[in-house]
Write an enzyme that holds these catalytic residues in place. Structure first.
Site, PDB file in Angstrom:
ATOM      1  N   SER A 160     -25.783 -26.157  22.881  1.00 33.06           N
ATOM      2  CA  SER A 160     -25.665 -26.873  21.612  1.00 33.06           C
ATOM      3  C   SER A 160     -24.328 -27.562  21.475  1.00 33.06           C
ATOM      4  CB  SER A 160     -25.792 -25.902  20.440  1.00 33.06           C
ATOM      5  OG  SER A 160     -27.039 -25.305  20.436  1.00 33.06           O
ATOM      6  N   HIS A 186     -30.066 -31.845  25.671  1.00 35.18           N
ATOM      7  CA  HIS A 186     -30.056 -31.093  24.425  1.00 35.18           C
ATOM      8  C   HIS A 186     -31.289 -31.392  23.569  1.00 35.18           C
ATOM      9  CE1 HIS A 186     -27.976 -30.158  20.362  1.00 35.18           C
ATOM     10  NE2 HIS A 186     -28.548 -29.086  20.850  1.00 35.18           N
ATOM     11  N   GLU A 240     -30.662 -35.309  23.279  1.00 34.33           N
ATOM     12  CA  GLU A 240     -29.365 -35.898  23.625  1.00 34.33           C
ATOM     13  C   GLU A 240     -29.142 -35.656  25.116  1.00 34.33           C
ATOM     14  OE1 GLU A 240     -26.493 -35.452  19.718  1.00 34.33           O
ATOM     15  OE2 GLU A 240     -26.863 -33.654  20.883  1.00 34.33           O
ATOM     16  N   ASN A 279     -24.943 -32.138  16.378  1.00 33.50           N
ATOM     17  CA  ASN A 279     -24.367 -30.871  15.882  1.00 33.50           C
ATOM     18  C   ASN A 279     -22.968 -31.022  15.312  1.00 33.50           C
ATOM     19  OD1 ASN A 279     -26.592 -29.359  16.193  1.00 33.50           O
ATOM     20  ND2 ASN A 279     -26.072 -28.602  18.230  1.00 33.50           N
TER      21      ASN A 279
HETATM   22  P1  NAI Z   1     -32.434 -17.286  21.841  1.00 32.30           P
HETATM   23  O1  NAI Z   1     -31.487 -16.216  21.483  1.00 32.30           O
HETATM   24  O2  NAI Z   1     -33.662 -17.487  21.023  1.00 32.30           O
HETATM   25  O3  NAI Z   1     -32.920 -17.125  23.375  1.00 32.30           O
HETATM   26  C1  NAI Z   1     -32.039 -16.930  24.441  1.00 32.30           C
HETATM   27  C2  NAI Z   1     -32.821 -16.289  25.572  1.00 32.30           C
HETATM   28  O4  NAI Z   1     -32.007 -16.270  26.755  1.00 32.30           O
HETATM   29  C3  NAI Z   1     -33.202 -14.822  25.287  1.00 32.30           C
HETATM   30  O5  NAI Z   1     -34.590 -14.657  25.506  1.00 32.30           O
HETATM   31  C4  NAI Z   1     -32.380 -14.032  26.306  1.00 32.30           C
HETATM   32  O6  NAI Z   1     -33.011 -12.856  26.757  1.00 32.30           O
HETATM   33  C5  NAI Z   1     -32.241 -15.050  27.435  1.00 32.30           C
HETATM   34  N1  NAI Z   1     -31.124 -14.798  28.340  1.00 32.30           N
HETATM   35  C6  NAI Z   1     -29.876 -14.401  28.036  1.00 32.30           C
HETATM   36  N2  NAI Z   1     -29.118 -14.317  29.151  1.00 32.30           N
HETATM   37  C7  NAI Z   1     -29.928 -14.677  30.181  1.00 32.30           C
HETATM   38  C8  NAI Z   1     -29.747 -14.803  31.581  1.00 32.30           C
HETATM   39  N3  NAI Z   1     -28.567 -14.539  32.147  1.00 32.30           N
HETATM   40  N4  NAI Z   1     -30.796 -15.190  32.348  1.00 32.30           N
HETATM   41  C9  NAI Z   1     -32.003 -15.458  31.780  1.00 32.30           C
HETATM   42  N5  NAI Z   1     -32.228 -15.375  30.466  1.00 32.30           N
HETATM   43  C10 NAI Z   1     -31.207 -14.985  29.673  1.00 32.30           C
HETATM   44  O7  NAI Z   1     -31.561 -18.638  21.900  1.00 32.30           O
HETATM   45  P2  NAI Z   1     -32.020 -20.141  21.614  1.00 32.30           P
HETATM   46  O8  NAI Z   1     -31.902 -20.422  20.164  1.00 32.30           O
HETATM   47  O9  NAI Z   1     -33.296 -20.414  22.315  1.00 32.30           O
HETATM   48  O10 NAI Z   1     -30.824 -20.934  22.309  1.00 32.30           O
HETATM   49  C11 NAI Z   1     -30.762 -21.115  23.712  1.00 32.30           C
HETATM   50  C12 NAI Z   1     -29.805 -22.239  24.017  1.00 32.30           C
HETATM   51  O11 NAI Z   1     -30.260 -23.442  23.393  1.00 32.30           O
HETATM   52  C13 NAI Z   1     -28.379 -22.011  23.507  1.00 32.30           C
HETATM   53  O12 NAI Z   1     -27.470 -22.593  24.387  1.00 32.30           O
HETATM   54  C14 NAI Z   1     -28.397 -22.731  22.171  1.00 32.30           C
HETATM   55  O13 NAI Z   1     -27.114 -23.115  21.757  1.00 32.30           O
HETATM   56  C15 NAI Z   1     -29.255 -23.933  22.514  1.00 32.30           C
HETATM   57  N6  NAI Z   1     -29.927 -24.603  21.402  1.00 32.30           N
HETATM   58  C16 NAI Z   1     -30.417 -23.889  20.346  1.00 32.30           C
HETATM   59  C17 NAI Z   1     -31.058 -24.554  19.320  1.00 32.30           C
HETATM   60  C18 NAI Z   1     -31.608 -23.792  18.154  1.00 32.30           C
HETATM   61  O14 NAI Z   1     -31.959 -24.435  17.142  1.00 32.30           O
HETATM   62  N7  NAI Z   1     -31.760 -22.477  18.234  1.00 32.30           N
HETATM   63  C19 NAI Z   1     -31.223 -26.016  19.316  1.00 32.30           C
HETATM   64  C20 NAI Z   1     -30.743 -26.643  20.519  1.00 32.30           C
HETATM   65  C21 NAI Z   1     -30.087 -25.965  21.499  1.00 32.30           C
END
Ligand code: NAI
Length: 289
Positions: free
Chosen positions: A119, A140, A152, A190
């Site tokens: 993000s 992104h 993005e 963001n």
């Molecule tokens: P989330 O917390 O819902 O999911 C993250 C997942 O990654 C979890 O299932 C976790 O078990 C897994 N994980 C952690 N370490 C790992 C590893 N070493 N290998 C494999 N899997 C691993 O997080 P979310 O919201 O999906 O965010 C993911 C990324 O996307 C972050 O970088 C976030 O900043 C970005 N993002 C989030 C948005 C949002 O609205 N939530 C929007 C756009 C980007």
């Protein structure tokens, strides 16, 4: 190089959505996470989203089963060797992402594109840990990926034109709209959006207005389709906090100091929709925000 197989690493909110849109557009998808439990949960979200696409007439019943057959769930990073594109969507933590990029150097093929869905983190910091930093790009997506049109595309100083062009083509095949962004903390959306959410959280914290009224004010007064606090719950409070911390650190400016309440909510495990409670309580039937 033609992209046929996509590995999505991280099966949370974003990873499961990115996997869904990739399946809908005909790609083979490896979805990778640290435990099968998270992967099974992601699979049921993917099934639900694909079913919705069937009901809306976006895909046929046959395409639905076909899409599910093209999905592989695994905790084994070595499957990325089959992918022309790897999209990282793991937790927003620089050290964990750096570790992953080091591991990817072992498994990904030489010309694979390695994309990060971060993000706000500096892509170059992660790219430098990968064997071919010119193959690394920021991709992104927005939440929920199945609905949101924008992606993005963040070019670092090292990203090759070829990788940028192939990434752009890929985004277009997902029927999404790319915008080209130079690497800078928070990119475009963001940097504008999350400080606004942070300000809304401060207003709430100061007791100036209720969560419902803050959201109503921005919906009716600024014509936003969703209020900032409901949006924070949808994004994840931990993700919003991580973005503010990155902006504060990378711009070295107090202007981006996170609202105290965001820290408090994360400590209490109130992460928004995904945990069942954030600014709103999702254990109740309907949130009117
Ligand atoms: P989330 O917390 O819902 O999911 C993250 C997942 O990654 C979890 O299932 C976790 O078990 C897994 N994980 C952690 N370490 C790992 C590893 N070493 N290998 C494999 N899997 C691993 O997080 P979310 O919201 O999906 O965010 C993911 C990324 O996307 C972050 O970088 C976030 O900043 C970005 N993002 C989030 C948005 C949002 O609205 N939530 C929007 C756009 C980007």
């Amino acid at each position: 190089m033609e992209i046929k197989n996509v590995s999505v690493i991280g099966a949370g909110t974003m990873g499961s959505g990115i996997a869904t849109v990739s399946l809908i557009s005909g790609y083979d998808v490896n979805l990778i996470d640290i435990s099968m439990e998270f992967l099974e949960k992601a699979k049921s979200n993917i099934e639900k989203n694909l079913q919705k696409s069937v009901s809306k007439g976006v895909i046929t019943e046959e395409a639905y089963s076909n899409a599910l057959n093209r999905l592989q769930l695994t905790t084994d990073y070595s499957v990325v060797k089959d992918s022309q594109l790897v999209i990282e969507a793991i937790v927003e933590n620089l050290d964990i992402k750096k570790k992953l990029f080091t591991q990817l150097s072992e498994h990904a093929v030489e010309d694979a594109i390695i994309a990060s869905n971060t993000s706000a983190l500096k892509i170059t910091d992660i790219a430098n840990l990968y064997k071919n930093p010119e193959n690394v790009i920021g991709m992104h997506f927005f939440n929920p990926p199945v609905i949101m049109k924008l992606v993005e595309l963040i070019k670092t100083e090292l990203t090759s034109e070829k990788v940028f062009d192939l990434s752009k083509e890929f985004i277009l095949t997902l029927k999404k709209e790319p915008v080209e962004v130079k690497e800078s903390p928070g990119f475009v959306v963001n940097r504008i959006l999350v400080p606004m959410i942070n300000e809304a959280a401060m207003i709430y914290e100061e007791g100036v207005a209720s969560a419902e009224d803050i959201d109503k004010a921005m919906k009716l007064g600024a014509n936003h389709p969703i209020g900032p606090l409901a949006l924070a719950d949808m994004i994840g409070i931990d993700v919003c906090l991580a973005i503010m911390e990155t902006l504060q650190r990378d711009f070295n400016s107090d202007k981006y100091t996170p609202a105290k309440i965001l820290n408090q909510m994360v400590e209490e495990g109130n992460l928004g929709k995904k945990s069942g409670k954030g600014f709103y309580d999702y254990s109740r039937p309907k949130v009117n925000a």
